[in-house]
Design a protein around this motif. Sequence first.
Motif, PDB file in Angstrom:
ATOM      1  N   GLU A  39       0.871  -1.137   0.276  1.00  0.00           N
ATOM      2  CA  GLU A  39      -0.149  -0.067   0.041  1.00  0.00           C
ATOM      3  C   GLU A  39       0.851   1.299  -0.126  1.00  0.00           C
ATOM      4  N   GLU A  40       1.800   1.184   0.727  1.00  0.00           N
ATOM      5  CA  GLU A  40       2.846   2.388   0.943  1.00  0.00           C
ATOM      6  C   GLU A  40       3.549   2.470  -0.300  1.00  0.00           C
ATOM      7  N   ALA A  41       4.104   1.584  -0.952  1.00  0.00           N
ATOM      8  CA  ALA A  41       4.691   1.647  -2.114  1.00  0.00           C
ATOM      9  C   ALA A  41       3.729   2.117  -3.332  1.00  0.00           C
ATOM     10  N   ILE A  42       2.614   1.691  -3.283  1.00  0.00           N
ATOM     11  CA  ILE A  42       1.810   2.094  -4.353  1.00  0.00           C
ATOM     12  C   ILE A  42       1.464   3.726  -4.303  1.00  0.00           C
ATOM     13  N   GLU A  43       1.165   4.022  -3.037  1.00  0.00           N
ATOM     14  CA  GLU A  43       0.921   5.639  -2.705  1.00  0.00           C
ATOM     15  C   GLU A  43       2.084   6.386  -3.303  1.00  0.00           C
ATOM     16  N   LEU A  44       3.316   6.010  -2.953  1.00  0.00           N
ATOM     17  CA  LEU A  44       4.521   6.701  -3.266  1.00  0.00           C
ATOM     18  C   LEU A  44       4.787   6.783  -4.746  1.00  0.00           C
ATOM     19  N   VAL A  45       4.218   5.733  -5.626  1.00  0.00           N
ATOM     20  CA  VAL A  45       4.217   5.760  -6.968  1.00  0.00           C
ATOM     21  C   VAL A  45       3.439   6.741  -7.470  1.00  0.00           C
ATOM     22  N   LYS A  46       2.353   6.691  -6.801  1.00  0.00           N
ATOM     23  CA  LYS A  46       1.262   7.838  -7.362  1.00  0.00           C
ATOM     24  C   LYS A  46       1.666   8.923  -7.051  1.00  0.00           C
ATOM     25  N   LYS A  47       2.375   9.530  -6.010  1.00  0.00           N
ATOM     26  CA  LYS A  47       2.729  10.650  -5.644  1.00  0.00           C
ATOM     27  C   LYS A  47       3.773  11.042  -6.479  1.00  0.00           C
ATOM     28  N   ALA A  48       4.512  10.055  -6.723  1.00  0.00           N
ATOM     29  CA  ALA A  48       5.710  10.562  -7.351  1.00  0.00           C
ATOM     30  C   ALA A  48       5.577  10.669  -8.995  1.00  0.00           C
ATOM     31  N   SER A  49       4.291  10.419  -9.367  1.00  0.00           N
ATOM     32  CA  SER A  49       4.068  10.670 -10.951  1.00  0.00           C
ATOM     33  C   SER A  49       3.878  11.761 -11.463  1.00  0.00           C
ATOM     34  N   THR A  50       4.856  12.307 -12.224  1.00  0.00           N
ATOM     35  CA  THR A  50       4.698  13.696 -12.838  1.00  0.00           C
ATOM     36  C   THR A  50       4.490  13.996 -14.029  1.00  0.00           C
ATOM     37  N   ALA A  51       4.399  12.769 -14.666  1.00  0.00           N
ATOM     38  CA  ALA A  51       3.956  13.035 -16.293  1.00  0.00           C
ATOM     39  C   ALA A  51       2.339  13.539 -16.582  1.00  0.00           C
ATOM     40  N   LYS A  52       2.384  14.112 -17.761  1.00  0.00           N
ATOM     41  CA  LYS A  52       1.154  14.775 -17.932  1.00  0.00           C
ATOM     42  C   LYS A  52       0.213  13.412 -18.619  1.00  0.00           C
ATOM     43  N   PHE A  53       0.602  12.163 -18.658  1.00  0.00           N
ATOM     44  CA  PHE A  53      -0.239  11.363 -19.165  1.00  0.00           C
ATOM     45  C   PHE A  53      -0.353  10.502 -18.337  1.00  0.00           C
ATOM     46  N   ASP A  54      -1.411   9.245 -18.636  1.00  0.00           N
ATOM     47  CA  ASP A  54      -1.577   8.273 -17.267  1.00  0.00           C
ATOM     48  C   ASP A  54      -0.788   7.367 -17.247  1.00  0.00           C
ATOM     49  N   GLU A  55       0.470   7.539 -16.443  1.00  0.00           N
ATOM     50  CA  GLU A  55       1.695   6.619 -16.482  1.00  0.00           C
ATOM     51  C   GLU A  55       1.052   4.969 -16.206  1.00  0.00           C
ATOM     52  N   THR A  56       1.717   4.212 -16.795  1.00  0.00           N
ATOM     53  CA  THR A  56       1.632   2.674 -16.484  1.00  0.00           C
ATOM     54  C   THR A  56       2.556   2.293 -14.881  1.00  0.00           C
ATOM     55  N   VAL A  57       1.794   1.629 -14.351  1.00  0.00           N
ATOM     56  CA  VAL A  57       2.406   1.249 -13.160  1.00  0.00           C
ATOM     57  C   VAL A  57       3.012  -0.282 -13.522  1.00  0.00           C
ATOM     58  N   GLU A  58       4.263  -0.385 -13.345  1.00  0.00           N
ATOM     59  CA  GLU A  58       4.940  -1.825 -13.453  1.00  0.00           C
ATOM     60  C   GLU A  58       5.457  -2.419 -12.161  1.00  0.00           C
ATOM     61  N   ILE A  59       5.649  -3.805 -12.247  1.00  0.00           N
ATOM     62  CA  ILE A  59       6.120  -4.312 -11.207  1.00  0.00           C
ATOM     63  C   ILE A  59       7.316  -5.083 -11.791  1.00  0.00           C
ATOM     64  N   ALA A  60       8.372  -5.113 -10.914  1.00  0.00           N
ATOM     65  CA  ALA A  60       9.939  -5.698 -11.244  1.00  0.00           C
ATOM     66  C   ALA A  60      10.099  -6.553 -10.147  1.00  0.00           C
ATOM     67  N   VAL A  61      10.329  -7.839 -10.456  1.00  0.00           N
ATOM     68  CA  VAL A  61      10.517  -9.052  -9.505  1.00  0.00           C
ATOM     69  C   VAL A  61      11.995  -9.840 -10.137  1.00  0.00           C
ATOM     70  N   ARG A  62      12.753  -9.651  -9.088  1.00  0.00           N
ATOM     71  CA  ARG A  62      14.249 -10.451  -9.181  1.00  0.00           C
ATOM     72  C   ARG A  62      13.785 -11.648  -8.457  1.00  0.00           C
ATOM     73  N   LEU A  63      14.032 -12.843  -9.229  1.00  0.00           N
ATOM     74  CA  LEU A  63      13.929 -14.120  -8.735  1.00  0.00           C
ATOM     75  C   LEU A  63      15.122 -14.899  -8.621  1.00  0.00           C
ATOM     76  N   GLY A  64      15.121 -15.746  -7.650  1.00  0.00           N
ATOM     77  CA  GLY A  64      16.257 -16.555  -7.246  1.00  0.00           C
ATOM     78  C   GLY A  64      16.275 -17.927  -8.104  1.00  0.00           C
ATOM     79  N   VAL A  65      16.496 -17.757  -9.519  1.00  0.00           N
ATOM     80  CA  VAL A  65      16.285 -19.064 -10.401  1.00  0.00           C
ATOM     81  C   VAL A  65      17.533 -18.673 -11.308  1.00  0.00           C
ATOM     82  N   ASP A  66      17.656 -19.822 -11.936  1.00  0.00           N
ATOM     83  CA  ASP A  66      18.821 -19.921 -12.921  1.00  0.00           C
ATOM     84  C   ASP A  66      18.011 -20.024 -14.505  1.00  0.00           C
ATOM     85  N   PRO A  67      17.687 -19.088 -15.020  1.00  0.00           N
ATOM     86  CA  PRO A  67      17.141 -19.199 -16.496  1.00  0.00           C
ATOM     87  C   PRO A  67      17.749 -20.131 -17.455  1.00  0.00           C
ATOM     88  N   LYS A  68      18.815 -20.116 -17.168  1.00  0.00           N
ATOM     89  CA  LYS A  68      19.749 -21.046 -18.266  1.00  0.00           C
ATOM     90  C   LYS A  68      19.599 -22.506 -18.296  1.00  0.00           C
TER      91      LYS A  68
END
Length: 246
Positions: A39-68
């Motif tokens: 909840e806190e992270a999403i609220e910060l993302v919304k507050k930090a959005s400064t573009a004049k268009f409706d920005e996309t919100v994206e999640i980035a996850v780093r996983l402990g896997v070996d894709p190879k």
Amino acid sequence: MGGTTDKTTNEEEKKVAKRGKKYQEATKLVDRDQVYSAEEAIELVKKASTAKFDETVEIAVRLGVDPKKADQQIRGAVVLPNGTGKTQRVLVFAKGEKAKEAEAAGADYVGDEDYINKISQGWFDFDVIVATPDMMGQVGKLGRVLGPKGLMPNPKTGTVTFEVEKAVNEIKAGKVEYRVDKAGNIHCPIGKVSFETNKLVENLTTIIDTLNKVKPAAAKGTYMKNVAVASTMGPGVKVNAASVGK
């Protein structure tokens, strides 16, 4: 993400300095060393959005896997409960009754050889391709063109199927694909900045739950190493993955 050296800190500060004043102001809202609740992270993302268009919100996850390793490759799709805020243009490769089914379901483009020829000539006015299994022999010829763009239909993401109506409906409802990259990261849109916080949190939770469910048995150590959210033009905000999901 491990410890931060003085060198990396200076490099990051230089990158921020190259950005505009709005971005620099936005970064001041976020404590880069703190891990926030969803909840806190999403609220910060919304507050930090400064573009004049409706920005996309994206999640980035780093996983402990070996894709190879074949048994640690993660790929699939999930329908976000609140959609992505973007209307996906769907192209369906099908014939006969399945083509009619696709049209009735609301597919933007439906056809066979005609669209295969258009794509081979450089047409890409669509976002997702669905194909019936009997069409994959022909669609496969476009592998070199569609593959690098991530547009090739795949059974793992539900885009190679005879259940055309279901596939189109899910995509239109907010189905997103996820795929681990070479570095073990997954990036996925979870909505727009204009979404209510609880809806973005619900979409985020759905992604985290899904990734936990598809954890490879061969993955060792910490599976979900880092989670962060950010808007198109905004800074990343770290999320406490342990507090998210079921």
